[in-house]
Structures are given as C-alpha cells and as structure tokens.
Scaffold this motif. Structure first.
Motif, mmCIF file in Angstrom:
data_model
loop_
_atom_site.group_PDB
_atom_site.id
_atom_site.type_symbol
_atom_site.label_atom_id
_atom_site.label_comp_id
_atom_site.label_asym_id
_atom_site.label_seq_id
_atom_site.Cartn_x
_atom_site.Cartn_y
_atom_site.Cartn_z
ATOM 1 N N ASN A 44 5.093 13.594 1.218
ATOM 2 C CA ASN A 44 6.015 12.471 1.411
ATOM 3 C C ASN A 44 5.299 11.167 1.111
ATOM 4 O O ASN A 44 4.193 10.929 1.590
ATOM 5 N N GLU A 45 5.954 10.322 0.322
ATOM 6 C CA GLU A 45 5.366 9.031 -0.034
ATOM 7 C C GLU A 45 5.861 7.955 0.920
ATOM 8 O O GLU A 45 6.987 8.020 1.417
ATOM 9 N N GLY A 46 5.019 6.973 1.169
ATOM 10 C CA GLY A 46 5.391 5.863 2.037
ATOM 11 C C GLY A 46 4.773 4.574 1.538
ATOM 12 O O GLY A 46 3.844 4.575 0.736
ATOM 13 N N GLU A 47 5.344 3.451 1.990
ATOM 14 C CA GLU A 47 4.845 2.133 1.618
ATOM 15 C C GLU A 47 4.625 1.316 2.874
ATOM 16 O O GLU A 47 5.391 1.406 3.835
ATOM 17 N N VAL A 48 3.585 0.498 2.857
ATOM 18 C CA VAL A 48 3.323 -0.473 3.906
ATOM 19 C C VAL A 48 3.203 -1.825 3.216
ATOM 20 O O VAL A 48 2.412 -1.995 2.287
ATOM 21 N N TRP A 49 4.006 -2.801 3.657
ATOM 22 C CA TRP A 49 3.983 -4.151 3.099
ATOM 23 C C TRP A 49 3.126 -5.034 3.999
ATOM 24 O O TRP A 49 3.305 -5.039 5.215
ATOM 25 N N ARG B 236 0.857 -1.187 0.000
ATOM 26 C CA ARG B 236 0.000 0.000 0.000
ATOM 27 C C ARG B 236 0.890 1.232 0.000
ATOM 28 O O ARG B 236 1.717 1.411 0.885
ATOM 29 N N ARG B 237 0.698 2.050 -1.007
ATOM 30 C CA ARG B 237 1.464 3.293 -1.120
ATOM 31 C C ARG B 237 0.547 4.452 -0.741
ATOM 32 O O ARG B 237 -0.618 4.464 -1.130
ATOM 33 N N SER B 238 1.101 5.385 0.005
ATOM 34 C CA SER B 238 0.295 6.538 0.412
ATOM 35 C C SER B 238 1.167 7.783 0.440
ATOM 36 O O SER B 238 2.382 7.715 0.371
ATOM 37 N N GLU B 239 0.502 8.908 0.526
ATOM 38 C CA GLU B 239 1.191 10.198 0.571
ATOM 39 C C GLU B 239 0.595 10.994 1.730
ATOM 40 O O GLU B 239 -0.623 11.054 1.895
ATOM 41 N N ASP B 240 1.476 11.611 2.541
ATOM 42 C CA ASP B 240 0.967 12.400 3.657
ATOM 43 C C ASP B 240 0.654 13.826 3.211
ATOM 44 O O ASP B 240 0.765 14.166 2.031
ATOM 45 N N ARG C 181 1.233 -6.497 8.836
ATOM 46 C CA ARG C 181 2.316 -5.627 8.378
ATOM 47 C C ARG C 181 3.647 -6.352 8.557
ATOM 48 O O ARG C 181 3.937 -6.902 9.619
#
Length: 92
Positions: free
Chosen positions: A27-32, A19-23, A38
C-alpha cells in the motif's frame, strides 16, 4: 505550490515536501510536510492577504513561467511620473 485568491486576486506560493512510502503489504501512502511539520494536502488554502477560503492552485512551475504574477517582496515604489489631466484648461 502556487495559489491564487478568487476574492482579492492575490498570488502566493507555499512550499511542501511530499514523502511517498510503501508498507509491507504494497500500500502506498503520502505525508505532506510544510516547514518540517505534517500538514494535510493543500485542497482549501486560505488567502494570507484577505483571509478568503476561495483559493485555487496552479500547476507546478506555473509561477516560474509567469514571474509577473509574483508580488514584490518590499513595499511598492510610487511612480514619479507627474499626472497630466486629459481635460484641457479653460482659456478664460
């Protein structure tokens, strides 16, 4: 994601959801996720067959192009072909 053990050459595949998200600051982040939990990104997988930590990954879709690398689900069926020796029998 497909993996191969460098110790016993076992090949297996693990499924992940990324899951990719942006705050609010861009800033972009990934959760595996694996099985809904998780997990860290797969960088050092452990072989489920021999326990070796020396596993390498293949690109996505690699195993679908090489189905011969996927191990069978059930136990191996023994070959019923009789074994013949290449050594000739003595004539006496």
């Amino acid at each position: 994601m497909p993996f191969e053990c460098r110790g016993c050459w076992h090949v297996w595949q693990e499924d992940y959801v990324v899951r990719r998200s942006e705050d609010d600051h861009g800033n972009e982040g990934e959760v595996w996720l694996s099985a809904g939990l998780r997990v860290p990104p797969p960088s050092g997988a452990i072989c489920p067959q021999c326990g070796s930590e020396q596993a390498t990954t293949f690109p996505d879709g690699y195993l679908s192009r090489h189905p011969e690398l996927i191990p069978p689900v059930g136990p191996a069926v023994p070959d019923a072909t009789p074994l013949l020796s290449p050594v000739p029998k003595p004539l006496y």
